[in-house]
Design a protein around this motif. Structure first.
Motif, mmCIF file in Angstrom:
data_model
loop_
_atom_site.group_PDB
_atom_site.id
_atom_site.type_symbol
_atom_site.label_atom_id
_atom_site.label_comp_id
_atom_site.label_asym_id
_atom_site.label_seq_id
_atom_site.Cartn_x
_atom_site.Cartn_y
_atom_site.Cartn_z
ATOM 1 N N LYS A 1 -15.026 39.484 -32.567
ATOM 2 C CA LYS A 1 -15.447 40.776 -31.943
ATOM 3 C C LYS A 1 -15.878 41.786 -33.210
ATOM 4 N N ARG A 2 -15.444 41.129 -34.386
ATOM 5 C CA ARG A 2 -16.059 42.222 -35.554
ATOM 6 C C ARG A 2 -17.308 41.396 -36.353
ATOM 7 N N HIS A 3 -17.321 40.322 -36.486
ATOM 8 C CA HIS A 3 -18.404 39.660 -37.357
ATOM 9 C C HIS A 3 -19.504 39.022 -36.422
ATOM 10 N N GLN A 4 -20.589 39.109 -37.159
ATOM 11 C CA GLN A 4 -21.931 38.600 -36.406
ATOM 12 C C GLN A 4 -22.030 37.084 -37.052
ATOM 13 N N LEU A 5 -21.816 36.695 -37.958
ATOM 14 C CA LEU A 5 -21.899 35.356 -38.522
ATOM 15 C C LEU A 5 -20.746 34.782 -38.947
ATOM 16 N N LYS A 6 -20.671 33.515 -39.116
ATOM 17 C CA LYS A 6 -19.421 32.633 -39.296
ATOM 18 C C LYS A 6 -19.739 31.814 -40.535
ATOM 19 N N VAL A 7 -19.554 31.875 -41.605
ATOM 20 C CA VAL A 7 -19.687 31.087 -42.691
ATOM 21 C C VAL A 7 -18.241 30.247 -43.165
ATOM 22 N N GLY A 8 -17.991 29.046 -42.701
ATOM 23 C CA GLY A 8 -16.962 28.378 -42.815
ATOM 24 C C GLY A 8 -15.900 29.057 -42.157
ATOM 25 N N ASP A 9 -14.864 29.357 -42.574
ATOM 26 C CA ASP A 9 -13.744 30.055 -41.828
ATOM 27 C C ASP A 9 -14.041 31.624 -41.995
ATOM 28 N N TYR A 10 -14.721 32.166 -42.791
ATOM 29 C CA TYR A 10 -14.991 33.573 -42.954
ATOM 30 C C TYR A 10 -16.165 34.105 -42.127
ATOM 31 N N GLY A 11 -15.774 35.542 -42.032
ATOM 32 C CA GLY A 11 -16.783 36.309 -41.102
ATOM 33 C C GLY A 11 -17.473 37.324 -41.902
ATOM 34 N N VAL A 12 -18.890 37.305 -41.631
ATOM 35 C CA VAL A 12 -19.786 38.178 -42.195
ATOM 36 C C VAL A 12 -20.408 39.309 -41.261
ATOM 37 N N GLY A 13 -20.479 40.331 -41.796
ATOM 38 C CA GLY A 13 -21.074 41.542 -40.725
ATOM 39 C C GLY A 13 -22.618 41.438 -41.069
ATOM 40 N N LYS A 14 -23.422 41.417 -39.907
ATOM 41 C CA LYS A 14 -24.760 41.902 -40.208
ATOM 42 C C LYS A 14 -25.192 43.014 -39.579
ATOM 43 N N GLY A 15 -26.032 43.670 -40.062
ATOM 44 C CA GLY A 15 -26.594 45.070 -39.635
ATOM 45 C C GLY A 15 -27.990 45.579 -40.305
ATOM 46 N N ILE A 16 -28.219 46.719 -39.973
ATOM 47 C CA ILE A 16 -29.474 47.363 -40.744
ATOM 48 C C ILE A 16 -29.170 48.354 -41.623
ATOM 49 N N SER A 17 -29.726 48.475 -42.422
ATOM 50 C CA SER A 17 -29.548 49.786 -43.555
ATOM 51 C C SER A 17 -30.968 50.327 -43.961
ATOM 52 N N THR A 18 -31.206 51.387 -44.784
ATOM 53 C CA THR A 18 -32.286 51.993 -45.186
ATOM 54 C C THR A 18 -32.262 51.773 -46.660
ATOM 55 N N THR A 19 -33.619 51.643 -46.998
ATOM 56 C CA THR A 19 -33.889 51.942 -48.575
ATOM 57 C C THR A 19 -35.087 52.827 -48.845
ATOM 58 N N GLU A 20 -34.984 53.280 -49.805
ATOM 59 C CA GLU A 20 -36.369 54.418 -50.384
ATOM 60 C C GLU A 20 -37.279 53.431 -51.027
ATOM 61 N N LEU A 21 -38.483 53.554 -50.910
ATOM 62 C CA LEU A 21 -39.629 52.843 -51.253
ATOM 63 C C LEU A 21 -40.654 53.862 -52.008
#
Length: 253
Positions: free
Chosen positions: A81-101
């Motif tokens: 319900k919280r994480h988008q990716l599963k790496v082994g037994d651990y959870g990773v959140g995946k989203g978007i953010s902004t960068t200055e160029l």
């Protein structure tokens, strides 16, 4: 003393400020540590080679762009319900953010190694790079327009010198305090119109733990500088100048 003078161009680039997270802000020019890192990578050095750096340049504009951002916390197990990716037994959140160029960046760099015997080595590394040069992020490719070896010497100016139009530079703090460099609107009553930065240059590894339980961190050596544009060096200033055709000021730190 001898220096390697490099003129390069970059299309879109981010020189990330270390304290920016939600929005990856960028410095107006690359920090000293970023340039030193590029030099060491192109020369394939495995140990630190001391050097002084001068950085000046300009950009056309600034834009914001989106990038994929991954977030994880040490030891946090996967929660569907919280994480988008599963790496082994651990959870990773995946989203978007902004960068200055920064857009259409042109830089002039002076690289002055403490060991003058490696000047030709660094020159050849830029002239025939073993891989594509990058400055900033890994994907921020640098197109080298010109590289040459120049002589740099300290001079007391006999007349005023103005920097190239629209070019900015990192100026050592003591140059400003001693009035070696003046800002465009100083006569209006505002003496220092530049932005002050504490920029990283090099680091040493320091163990804040014990011999049995070491906790090694980088202790950065930082340099306090001003960033400004429309600069001039007045007559009788003591500055460093290269012997190139345009005789650029070398703001070495």
């Amino acid at each position: 003393m001898k220096a390697i003078k490099v003129r390069l161009w970059q299309d879109l680039v981010n020189y990330k400020k270390p304290t920016s997270f939600q929005l990856k802000e960028t410095y107006p020019l690359p920090p000293y540590s970023t340039v030193i890192g590029m030099v060491h990578n192109l020369c394939q050095y495995q140990t630190y080679h001391a050097m002084k750096i001068s950085i000046q340049g300009k950009n056309f504009s600034k834009v914001n762009d989106l990038y994929t951002r991954y977030e994880f916390k040490n030891g946090m197990t996967y929660d569907s319900k919280r994480h988008q990716l599963k790496v082994g037994d651990y959870g990773v959140g995946k989203g978007i953010s902004t960068t200055e160029l920064l857009v259409d960046v042109k830089l002039t760099l002076h690289i002055i190694p403490e060991d003058q015997s490696i000047v030709d080595e660094i020159y050849n590394a830029f002239l025939h790079p073993w891989e594509y040069p990058s400055l900033g992020r890994r994907e921020d490719i640098a197109i080298i327009d010109k590289v040459k070896v120049v002589e740099v010497e300290e001079q007391i100016l006999s007349k005023d010198i103005r920097m190239r139009k629209d070019y900015g530079a990192y100026i050592p703090k003591d140059w400003v305090e001693n009035n070696y460099i003046l800002f465009k609107n100083r006569q209006q009553g505002i003496s220092d119109l530049g932005t002050r930065f504490q920029l990283t240059k090099n680091y040493e590894l320091v163990n804040y733990g014990t011999k049995k339980n070491p906790k090694v961190f980088r202790k950065w050596n930082k340099k306090e500088v001003y960033y400004a544009t429309y600069l001039s060096a007045p007559r009788k200033s003591r500055v460093y100048i290269d012997n190139d055709e345009k005789k650029d000021i070398v703001f070495m730190v």
